[in-house]
Write a protein that holds these residues in place. Structure first.
Motif, PDB file in Angstrom:
ATOM      1  N   SER A 264      33.004  82.380  35.490  1.00  0.00           N
ATOM      2  CA  SER A 264      32.043  83.011  34.588  1.00  0.00           C
ATOM      3  C   SER A 264      31.200  81.936  33.920  1.00  0.00           C
ATOM      4  CB  SER A 264      32.755  83.847  33.521  1.00  0.00           C
ATOM      5  OG  SER A 264      33.651  83.046  32.760  1.00  0.00           O
ATOM      6  N   VAL A 265      29.997  82.327  33.505  1.00  0.00           N
ATOM      7  CA  VAL A 265      29.067  81.429  32.813  1.00  0.00           C
ATOM      8  C   VAL A 265      28.806  81.985  31.424  1.00  0.00           C
ATOM      9  CG1 VAL A 265      26.743  80.447  32.805  1.00  0.00           C
ATOM     10  CG2 VAL A 265      27.974  80.692  34.966  1.00  0.00           C
ATOM     11  N   TRP A 266      28.875  81.107  30.417  1.00  0.00           N
ATOM     12  CA  TRP A 266      28.641  81.486  29.018  1.00  0.00           C
ATOM     13  C   TRP A 266      27.562  80.575  28.456  1.00  0.00           C
ATOM     14  CZ3 TRP A 266      31.339  85.687  27.186  1.00  0.00           C
ATOM     15  CH2 TRP A 266      32.370  86.139  28.017  1.00  0.00           C
ATOM     16  N   GLU A 267      26.489  81.179  28.002  1.00  0.00           N
ATOM     17  CA  GLU A 267      25.306  80.421  27.564  1.00  0.00           C
ATOM     18  C   GLU A 267      25.009  80.724  26.101  1.00  0.00           C
ATOM     19  OE1 GLU A 267      20.721  81.422  27.801  1.00  0.00           O
ATOM     20  OE2 GLU A 267      21.669  81.326  29.772  1.00  0.00           O
ATOM     21  N   LEU A 268      25.028  79.679  25.286  1.00  0.00           N
ATOM     22  CA  LEU A 268      24.689  79.812  23.873  1.00  0.00           C
ATOM     23  C   LEU A 268      23.262  79.326  23.672  1.00  0.00           C
ATOM     24  CD1 LEU A 268      26.240  80.733  21.309  1.00  0.00           C
ATOM     25  CD2 LEU A 268      26.620  78.314  20.804  1.00  0.00           C
ATOM     26  N   GLU A 269      22.399  80.227  23.234  1.00  0.00           N
ATOM     27  CA  GLU A 269      21.009  79.841  22.983  1.00  0.00           C
ATOM     28  C   GLU A 269      20.898  79.215  21.603  1.00  0.00           C
ATOM     29  OE1 GLU A 269      16.558  81.762  22.299  1.00  0.00           O
ATOM     30  OE2 GLU A 269      18.097  82.962  23.308  1.00  0.00           O
ATOM     31  N   LEU A 270      20.344  78.008  21.563  1.00  0.00           N
ATOM     32  CA  LEU A 270      20.107  77.264  20.334  1.00  0.00           C
ATOM     33  C   LEU A 270      18.601  77.094  20.160  1.00  0.00           C
ATOM     34  CD1 LEU A 270      22.790  74.488  21.010  1.00  0.00           C
ATOM     35  CD2 LEU A 270      23.092  76.567  19.656  1.00  0.00           C
ATOM     36  N   PRO A 271      18.128  76.626  19.012  1.00  0.00           N
ATOM     37  CA  PRO A 271      16.685  76.427  18.840  1.00  0.00           C
ATOM     38  C   PRO A 271      16.130  75.421  19.851  1.00  0.00           C
ATOM     39  CG  PRO A 271      17.801  76.371  16.716  1.00  0.00           C
ATOM     40  CD  PRO A 271      18.876  76.352  17.767  1.00  0.00           C
ATOM     41  N   GLY A 272      15.377  75.904  20.834  1.00  0.00           N
ATOM     42  CA  GLY A 272      14.776  75.039  21.837  1.00  0.00           C
ATOM     43  C   GLY A 272      15.755  74.461  22.840  1.00  0.00           C
ATOM     44  N   MET A 273      16.995  74.955  22.878  1.00  0.00           N
ATOM     45  CA  MET A 273      18.031  74.396  23.744  1.00  0.00           C
ATOM     46  C   MET A 273      18.961  75.491  24.249  1.00  0.00           C
ATOM     47  SD  MET A 273      18.975  71.047  21.445  1.00  0.00           S
ATOM     48  CE  MET A 273      18.405  71.830  19.950  1.00  0.00           C
ATOM     49  N   ARG A 274      19.702  75.154  25.294  1.00  0.00           N
ATOM     50  CA  ARG A 274      20.768  76.026  25.790  1.00  0.00           C
ATOM     51  C   ARG A 274      22.016  75.186  26.032  1.00  0.00           C
ATOM     52  NH1 ARG A 274      16.465  78.522  29.210  1.00  0.00           N
ATOM     53  NH2 ARG A 274      17.054  77.066  30.873  1.00  0.00           N
ATOM     54  N   TYR A 275      23.155  75.661  25.500  1.00  0.00           N
ATOM     55  CA  TYR A 275      24.443  75.024  25.757  1.00  0.00           C
ATOM     56  C   TYR A 275      25.242  75.964  26.651  1.00  0.00           C
ATOM     57  CZ  TYR A 275      29.037  72.903  24.941  1.00  0.00           C
ATOM     58  OH  TYR A 275      30.270  72.312  25.107  1.00  0.00           O
ATOM     59  N   VAL A 276      25.610  75.474  27.843  1.00  0.00           N
ATOM     60  CA  VAL A 276      26.177  76.334  28.881  1.00  0.00           C
ATOM     61  C   VAL A 276      27.564  75.835  29.275  1.00  0.00           C
ATOM     62  CG1 VAL A 276      25.849  77.270  31.204  1.00  0.00           C
ATOM     63  CG2 VAL A 276      23.857  76.765  29.764  1.00  0.00           C
ATOM     64  N   LEU A 277      28.522  76.757  29.347  1.00  0.00           N
ATOM     65  CA  LEU A 277      29.857  76.463  29.847  1.00  0.00           C
ATOM     66  C   LEU A 277      30.149  77.368  31.037  1.00  0.00           C
ATOM     67  CD1 LEU A 277      31.951  76.167  26.543  1.00  0.00           C
ATOM     68  CD2 LEU A 277      31.050  74.300  27.949  1.00  0.00           C
ATOM     69  N   THR A 278      30.611  76.794  32.125  1.00  0.00           N
ATOM     70  CA  THR A 278      31.055  77.558  33.289  1.00  0.00           C
ATOM     71  C   THR A 278      32.550  77.331  33.440  1.00  0.00           C
ATOM     72  OG1 THR A 278      28.908  77.266  34.359  1.00  0.00           O
ATOM     73  CG2 THR A 278      30.742  77.973  35.749  1.00  0.00           C
ATOM     74  N   LEU A 279      33.309  78.437  33.474  1.00  0.00           N
ATOM     75  CA  LEU A 279      34.767  78.368  33.516  1.00  0.00           C
ATOM     76  C   LEU A 279      35.275  78.691  34.911  1.00  0.00           C
ATOM     77  CD1 LEU A 279      35.644  80.312  30.215  1.00  0.00           C
ATOM     78  CD2 LEU A 279      34.978  77.912  30.500  1.00  0.00           C
ATOM     79  N   SER A 280      36.266  77.950  35.361  1.00  0.00           N
ATOM     80  CA  SER A 280      36.919  78.238  36.640  1.00  0.00           C
ATOM     81  C   SER A 280      37.749  79.515  36.505  1.00  0.00           C
ATOM     82  CB  SER A 280      37.802  77.068  37.063  1.00  0.00           C
ATOM     83  OG  SER A 280      38.855  76.875  36.136  1.00  0.00           O
TER      84      SER A 280
END
Length: 477
Positions: A264-280
């Motif tokens: 699964s992919v989890w994306e946190l939208e930040l001001p002008g940025m994206r922090y993305v975690l992909t879990l096995s």
């Protein structure tokens, strides 16, 4: 057990934060104009200093964490790609089960792009401490590889760090982009709902859970339901928690019809940025054993096509397969297979937010990365030894370790009678026997000297020794 070797990062000076200037030192890398020992990508201002500093810390935390069987580990510096309109910083957890990426997008950058390309950047202990103190709304000056702006050491000595670099960590770069390329958006939560959801997750749940869309938020369930996203060990999302004060939205991505445990992919939208975690799919499984890339690598044609397609890439932030197909003269399926082949040497990644590939060049030996598929090596050895014999168009016998394994084609599905297939049912990619049969079938068969259809094959030359193809992909103790 996965092979581990030492990799050296060499920097002209350490990265540092001094007087409002964040100087990120670069190691050797590749640019649009060729290899550079210390490329200079960007100089200017980060308009969102506090969230950028917090997100960079989060990325560094992932890189030094073993979520499965925690123990001290060496730190691997982030891979940084300048795609012109953005900076992408990537890392894997030490156990290989979490892929993290920070995308600093154009709205958060105000300055000059000097070159496009990929390298490593130094993230050291003193820099981490300094980043933790960044706050307020003041902009932060940033230099990525700028010799004249980076903070110098007292003696001017070269900084070199040697860290262990496991093969499974490198293979994960290939697997993640193939797996996530088939994902769809499953849910989007507003900032307040994202805060409530992430803070409500169980802290010590090792079992696989499911996040099910429910109104404006998501609820946790023990079984999948319509639109559910697999959440294996929610503890692996904890690096998002310090970023919640900056969050604007949380998005989850997964396969259209999940069945069984999946990534699964989890994306946190930040001001002008994206922090993305992909879990096995499981906390005890890294991406290196998923086998998603193997079918597209089973022919020499994909390697030849990759050379052609790779020559057309120029560190684009979004790689368009249709445009590449037109420019290369290859059909779309061959173009996509070529992109997968390029992924095995770290030359392309995938951005679920934009549903697009992006070009980057891993700053590691590409030949080494491209040869890290033991199942594929075993399959090719079986073909070379004449161990594949077709009984008819849809049934093959593959002799391995003195035993015959039956491979059957049933429409678009292929099955095998080996223990690997029985255990994983194709969810971890094809076994070596299926791969070997596919290589022979795609190549039109190794026709014997007497001629005849491809299923009339000579007897195997010898039985294969070892079982390198039956690699479960779980982490060594």
């Amino acid at each position: 057990m996965a092979t581990t070797t030492a990799h050296a990062y060499t920097y002209a000076r350490p990265s540092a934060l001094d007087g409002g200037l964040l100087g990120l030192a670069t190691s050797g890398g590749t640019t649009a104009t060729g290899p550079r020992p210390h490329p200079h990508f960007f100089s200017g201002i980060l308009t969102q200093a506090a969230p950028a500093a917090a997100a960079l810390l989060a990325l560094a935390d992932v890189a030094q964490t073993r979520y499965f069987q925690p123990r001290p580990t060496g730190f691997r510096d982030p891979v940084v790609t300048c795609n012109g309109d953005r900076l992408r910083l990537e890392s894997f957890s030490a156990c290989g089960g979490v892929y993290a990426r920070l995308d600093v997008l154009e709205p958060a950058m105000d300055g000059d792009v000097h070159e496009r390309g990929t390298t490593n950047v130094d993230v050291n202990g003193p820099l981490r401490e300094a980043l933790a103190r960044v706050g307020g709304s003041d902009p932060l000056h940033l230099a990525v590889g700028a010799e004249e702006l980076a903070v110098t050491t007292l003696d001017g000595a070269v900084v070199e760090k040697k860290v262990p670099l496991p093969e499974r960590w490198l293979r994960g770069f290939a697997e993640v982009q193939v797996i996530t390329a088939g994902f769809d958006p499953r849910a989007e939560l507003s900032a307040p709902d994202a805060v409530r959801f992430l803070r409500s997750l169980p802290k010590r749940a090792r079992d696989v859970l499911w996040a099910v869309p429910s109104g404006r938020t998501m609820r946790i369930a023990s079984r999948p339901a319509a639109g559910a996203v697999c959440l294996a060990d929610p503890n692996r999302l904890r690096t998002m928690l310090p970023l919640l004060r900056f969050a604007r939205a949380l998005r989850a991505y997964g396969p259209p019809t999940p069945s069984g445990q999946v990534s699964s992919v989890w994306e946190l939208e930040l001001p002008g940025m994206r922090y993305v975690l992909t879990l096995s799919p499981q906390h005890s499984r890294g991406f290196s054993g998923e086998g998603a890339v193997l079918e597209d690598l089973a022919t020499d044609q994909a390697a030849a096509d990759a050379d052609l397609v790779g020559a057309l890439l120029s560190f684009e932030p979004r790689v368009d397969p249709d445009l590449l197909s037109e420019r290369s003269g290859l059909d779309l399926s061959r173009t996509k297979a070529a992109l997968t082949q390029l992924g095995t040497s770290g030359r392309v990644g995938f951005d679920a937010a934009e549903a697009a590939f992006f070009h980057r060049e891993l700053p590691y030996d590409p030949a080494r990365v491209a040869n890290l598929n033991p199942r594929l090596r075993s399959a090719r050895a079986l073909v070379e030894d004449g161990a594949v014999r077709f009984l008819d168009q849809d049934t093959a016998i593959v002799t391995s370790n003195g035993s015959d394994r039956r491979v059957r084609y049933d429409g678009g599905r292929v099955t095998c009678t080996c223990p690997w297939w029985f255990d994983h049912r194709g969810e971890r990619g094809p076994c070596k026997h299926v791969l070997a049969a596919k290589i022979v079938r795609r190549d039109g068969g190794l026709v014997p000297e007497t001629g005849g259809p491809p299923w009339q094959k000579p007897a195997p030359k010898r039985a294969e020794t070892g079982n390198a193809g039956a690699e479960p992909g779980t982490f060594p103790p």
